[in-house]
Design a protein around this motif. Structure first.
Motif, PDB file in Angstrom:
ATOM      1  N   GLU A  97       0.821  -1.209   0.000  1.00 36.90           N
ATOM      2  CA  GLU A  97       0.000   0.000   0.000  1.00 36.90           C
ATOM      3  C   GLU A  97       0.858   1.264   0.000  1.00 36.90           C
ATOM      4  O   GLU A  97       0.425   2.301  -0.479  1.00 36.90           O
ATOM      5  N   HIS A  98       2.068   1.179   0.525  1.00 37.50           N
ATOM      6  CA  HIS A  98       2.945   2.349   0.604  1.00 37.50           C
ATOM      7  C   HIS A  98       4.094   2.317  -0.406  1.00 37.50           C
ATOM      8  O   HIS A  98       4.925   3.212  -0.426  1.00 37.50           O
ATOM      9  N   TYR A  99       4.144   1.290  -1.237  1.00 40.68           N
ATOM     10  CA  TYR A  99       5.198   1.169  -2.245  1.00 40.68           C
ATOM     11  C   TYR A  99       4.813   2.026  -3.447  1.00 40.68           C
ATOM     12  O   TYR A  99       3.678   1.972  -3.912  1.00 40.68           O
ATOM     13  N   THR A 100       5.724   2.783  -3.954  1.00 43.55           N
ATOM     14  CA  THR A 100       5.407   3.663  -5.085  1.00 43.55           C
ATOM     15  C   THR A 100       5.760   2.993  -6.411  1.00 43.55           C
ATOM     16  O   THR A 100       6.662   2.155  -6.471  1.00 43.55           O
ATOM     17  N   GLU A 101       5.050   3.391  -7.454  1.00 43.58           N
ATOM     18  CA  GLU A 101       5.311   2.838  -8.783  1.00 43.58           C
ATOM     19  C   GLU A 101       6.750   3.082  -9.224  1.00 43.58           C
ATOM     20  O   GLU A 101       7.323   2.267  -9.937  1.00 43.58           O
ATOM     21  N   GLU A 102       7.322   4.172  -8.789  1.00 43.62           N
ATOM     22  CA  GLU A 102       8.712   4.475  -9.153  1.00 43.62           C
ATOM     23  C   GLU A 102       9.671   3.408  -8.641  1.00 43.62           C
ATOM     24  O   GLU A 102      10.768   3.235  -9.175  1.00 43.62           O
ATOM     25  N   ASN A 103       9.275   2.681  -7.601  1.00 43.06           N
ATOM     26  CA  ASN A 103      10.150   1.681  -6.998  1.00 43.06           C
ATOM     27  C   ASN A 103       9.967   0.277  -7.581  1.00 43.06           C
ATOM     28  O   ASN A 103      10.701  -0.640  -7.213  1.00 43.06           O
ATOM     29  N   PHE A 104       9.035   0.088  -8.508  1.00 48.31           N
ATOM     30  CA  PHE A 104       8.788  -1.242  -9.052  1.00 48.31           C
ATOM     31  C   PHE A 104       9.995  -1.810  -9.800  1.00 48.31           C
ATOM     32  O   PHE A 104      10.131  -3.022  -9.925  1.00 48.31           O
ATOM     33  N   SER A 105      10.858  -0.933 -10.298  1.00 44.59           N
ATOM     34  CA  SER A 105      12.058  -1.386 -11.012  1.00 44.59           C
ATOM     35  C   SER A 105      13.299  -1.406 -10.126  1.00 44.59           C
ATOM     36  O   SER A 105      14.386  -1.734 -10.602  1.00 44.59           O
ATOM     37  N   ASP A 106      13.157  -1.056  -8.862  1.00 48.16           N
ATOM     38  CA  ASP A 106      14.303  -1.085  -7.944  1.00 48.16           C
ATOM     39  C   ASP A 106      14.894  -2.488  -7.876  1.00 48.16           C
ATOM     40  O   ASP A 106      14.174  -3.489  -7.940  1.00 48.16           O
TER      41      ASP A 106
END
Length: 165
Positions: A97-106
Protein backbone atom coordinates in the motif's frame (compact mmCIF):
# COMPACT_ATOMS: atom_id res chain seq x y z
CA UNK A 1 2.53 -2.85 -14.44
CA UNK A 2 0.94 -0.32 -12.21
CA UNK A 3 0.17 0.11 -8.53
CA UNK A 4 -3.34 -1.35 -8.96
CA UNK A 5 -1.82 -4.59 -10.28
CA UNK A 6 0.36 -5.04 -7.19
CA UNK A 7 -2.50 -4.14 -4.86
CA UNK A 8 -4.75 -6.71 -6.58
CA UNK A 9 -2.14 -9.46 -6.24
CA UNK A 10 -1.56 -8.48 -2.61
CA UNK A 11 -5.29 -8.75 -2.00
CA UNK A 12 -5.22 -12.19 -3.61
CA UNK A 13 -2.30 -13.53 -1.57
CA UNK A 14 -3.68 -12.22 1.72
CA UNK A 15 -7.08 -13.74 0.84
CA UNK A 16 -5.52 -17.13 0.12
CA UNK A 17 -3.34 -16.93 3.24
CA UNK A 18 -6.49 -16.40 5.32
CA UNK A 19 -8.10 -19.46 3.71
CA UNK A 20 -5.05 -21.63 4.37
CA UNK A 21 -4.83 -20.45 7.96
CA UNK A 22 -8.50 -21.32 8.43
CA UNK A 23 -7.89 -24.82 7.05
CA UNK A 24 -4.86 -25.33 9.28
CA UNK A 25 -6.89 -24.34 12.33
CA UNK A 26 -9.45 -27.04 11.49
CA UNK A 27 -7.11 -30.03 11.32
CA UNK A 28 -6.03 -32.05 14.33
CA UNK A 29 -2.51 -32.49 15.69
CA UNK A 30 -2.08 -35.90 14.05
CA UNK A 31 -2.89 -34.42 10.63
CA UNK A 32 -0.60 -31.43 11.31
CA UNK A 33 2.35 -33.66 12.28
CA UNK A 34 1.80 -36.58 9.86
CA UNK A 35 4.77 -37.26 7.62
CA UNK A 36 3.94 -37.50 3.92
CA UNK A 37 5.92 -37.36 0.71
CA UNK A 38 6.04 -34.04 -1.11
CA UNK A 39 8.57 -31.22 -1.49
CA UNK A 40 8.49 -31.11 2.31
CA UNK A 41 7.71 -33.84 4.82
CA UNK A 42 4.09 -32.95 5.46
CA UNK A 43 1.51 -30.28 6.16
CA UNK A 44 3.47 -28.69 9.01
CA UNK A 45 6.72 -28.32 7.06
CA UNK A 46 4.95 -27.08 3.92
CA UNK A 47 3.03 -24.46 5.92
CA UNK A 48 6.23 -23.38 7.67
CA UNK A 49 7.95 -23.05 4.28
CA UNK A 50 5.17 -20.92 2.76
CA UNK A 51 5.00 -18.57 5.75
CA UNK A 52 8.80 -18.40 5.93
CA UNK A 53 9.14 -17.51 2.26
CA UNK A 54 6.52 -14.78 2.51
CA UNK A 55 8.22 -13.33 5.58
CA UNK A 56 11.73 -13.33 4.14
CA UNK A 57 10.64 -11.69 0.88
CA UNK A 58 9.14 -8.84 2.87
CA UNK A 59 12.43 -8.61 4.75
CA UNK A 60 14.34 -8.49 1.44
CA UNK A 61 12.03 -5.76 0.11
CA UNK A 62 12.41 -3.74 3.32
CA UNK A 63 16.18 -4.26 3.18
CA UNK A 64 16.13 -5.82 6.66
CA UNK A 65 19.72 -6.45 7.73
CA UNK A 66 20.59 -10.16 7.94
CA UNK A 67 17.11 -11.60 7.35
CA UNK A 68 16.67 -15.14 8.62
CA UNK A 69 14.61 -17.75 6.82
CA UNK A 70 12.12 -18.67 9.52
CA UNK A 71 11.97 -22.37 8.62
CA UNK A 72 15.69 -22.69 9.31
CA UNK A 73 15.05 -22.10 13.00
CA UNK A 74 11.30 -22.37 13.66
CA UNK A 75 10.47 -24.75 16.52
CA UNK A 76 7.17 -23.19 17.57
CA UNK A 77 3.63 -24.48 17.64
CA UNK A 78 1.00 -24.33 14.91
CA UNK A 79 -0.64 -21.39 16.71
CA UNK A 80 2.69 -19.54 16.85
CA UNK A 81 3.24 -20.11 13.12
CA UNK A 82 -0.28 -18.91 12.36
CA UNK A 83 0.32 -15.75 14.41
CA UNK A 84 3.54 -15.08 12.46
CA UNK A 85 1.75 -15.77 9.17
CA UNK A 86 -1.11 -13.41 10.00
CA UNK A 87 1.38 -10.68 10.94
CA UNK A 88 3.26 -11.32 7.69
CA UNK A 89 0.05 -10.84 5.69
CA UNK A 90 -0.57 -7.51 7.44
CA UNK A 91 3.05 -6.46 6.81
CA UNK A 92 2.73 -7.35 3.12
CA UNK A 93 -0.47 -5.33 2.76
CA UNK A 94 1.13 -2.33 4.49
CA UNK A 95 4.30 -2.57 2.41
CA UNK A 96 2.51 -2.71 -0.93
CA UNK A 97 0.00 0.00 0.00
CA UNK A 98 2.95 2.35 0.60
CA UNK A 99 5.20 1.17 -2.25
CA UNK A 100 5.41 3.66 -5.09
CA UNK A 101 5.31 2.84 -8.78
CA UNK A 102 8.71 4.48 -9.15
CA UNK A 103 10.15 1.68 -7.00
CA UNK A 104 8.79 -1.24 -9.05
CA UNK A 105 12.06 -1.39 -11.01
CA UNK A 106 14.30 -1.08 -7.94
CA UNK A 107 16.89 -3.82 -7.60
CA UNK A 108 16.26 -6.25 -4.75
CA UNK A 109 19.34 -8.03 -3.42
CA UNK A 110 18.78 -11.38 -1.73
CA UNK A 111 20.59 -14.60 -0.96
CA UNK A 112 19.74 -18.07 -2.19
CA UNK A 113 21.86 -20.79 -0.56
CA UNK A 114 24.54 -18.25 0.34
CA UNK A 115 24.69 -16.88 -3.22
CA UNK A 116 23.75 -13.24 -3.78
CA UNK A 117 21.08 -12.63 -6.42
CA UNK A 118 19.68 -9.39 -7.86
CA UNK A 119 16.33 -8.89 -9.51
CA UNK A 120 13.93 -6.02 -10.01
CA UNK A 121 11.22 -5.66 -7.39
CA UNK A 122 8.41 -6.50 -9.82
CA UNK A 123 10.18 -9.74 -10.79
CA UNK A 124 10.59 -10.80 -7.18
CA UNK A 125 6.96 -9.97 -6.46
CA UNK A 126 5.71 -12.16 -9.31
CA UNK A 127 8.01 -14.94 -8.05
CA UNK A 128 6.56 -14.44 -4.56
CA UNK A 129 3.00 -14.96 -5.86
CA UNK A 130 3.96 -17.90 -8.06
CA UNK A 131 5.93 -19.60 -5.27
CA UNK A 132 3.02 -19.33 -2.84
CA UNK A 133 0.60 -20.72 -5.44
CA UNK A 134 2.88 -23.68 -6.17
CA UNK A 135 3.27 -24.68 -2.53
CA UNK A 136 -0.38 -23.94 -1.73
CA UNK A 137 -1.29 -26.58 -4.33
CA UNK A 138 1.00 -29.04 -2.57
CA UNK A 139 -0.59 -28.14 0.74
CA UNK A 140 -4.07 -28.84 -0.62
CA UNK A 141 -2.90 -32.28 -1.78
CA UNK A 142 -1.31 -33.02 1.60
CA UNK A 143 -4.43 -31.89 3.44
CA UNK A 144 -6.57 -34.18 1.25
CA UNK A 145 -4.22 -37.09 1.93
CA UNK A 146 -4.61 -36.38 5.67
CA UNK A 147 -8.40 -36.56 5.33
CA UNK A 148 -9.29 -32.86 5.28
CA UNK A 149 -11.90 -32.02 2.65
CA UNK A 150 -13.41 -28.66 3.69
CA UNK A 151 -11.85 -26.74 0.81
CA UNK A 152 -12.95 -23.82 -1.27
CA UNK A 153 -11.30 -22.52 -4.41
CA UNK A 154 -8.20 -20.36 -4.10
CA UNK A 155 -7.95 -19.66 -7.83
CA UNK A 156 -7.16 -16.11 -8.86
CA UNK A 157 -10.31 -16.06 -10.99
CA UNK A 158 -12.36 -17.01 -7.91
CA UNK A 159 -10.75 -14.18 -5.96
CA UNK A 160 -11.58 -11.69 -8.71
CA UNK A 161 -15.15 -12.95 -9.00
CA UNK A 162 -15.75 -12.74 -5.24
CA UNK A 163 -13.91 -9.49 -4.58
CA UNK A 164 -15.27 -7.55 -7.55
CA UNK A 165 -18.91 -8.59 -7.54
Amino acid sequence: MNRKYFLELTGYITWTDAKIIDWLQQINDEQWDREMTSSFTGIKQTAIHIASAEKIWIDFWKKTPDPVFLSAEFKGSRDELIAIWKETSVNLKNLIEHYTEENFSDIVIFKVRDEEWKMEFWQTFIHFINHATYHRGQLVTLLRQAGFTEFSSTDLATYYRLSHS
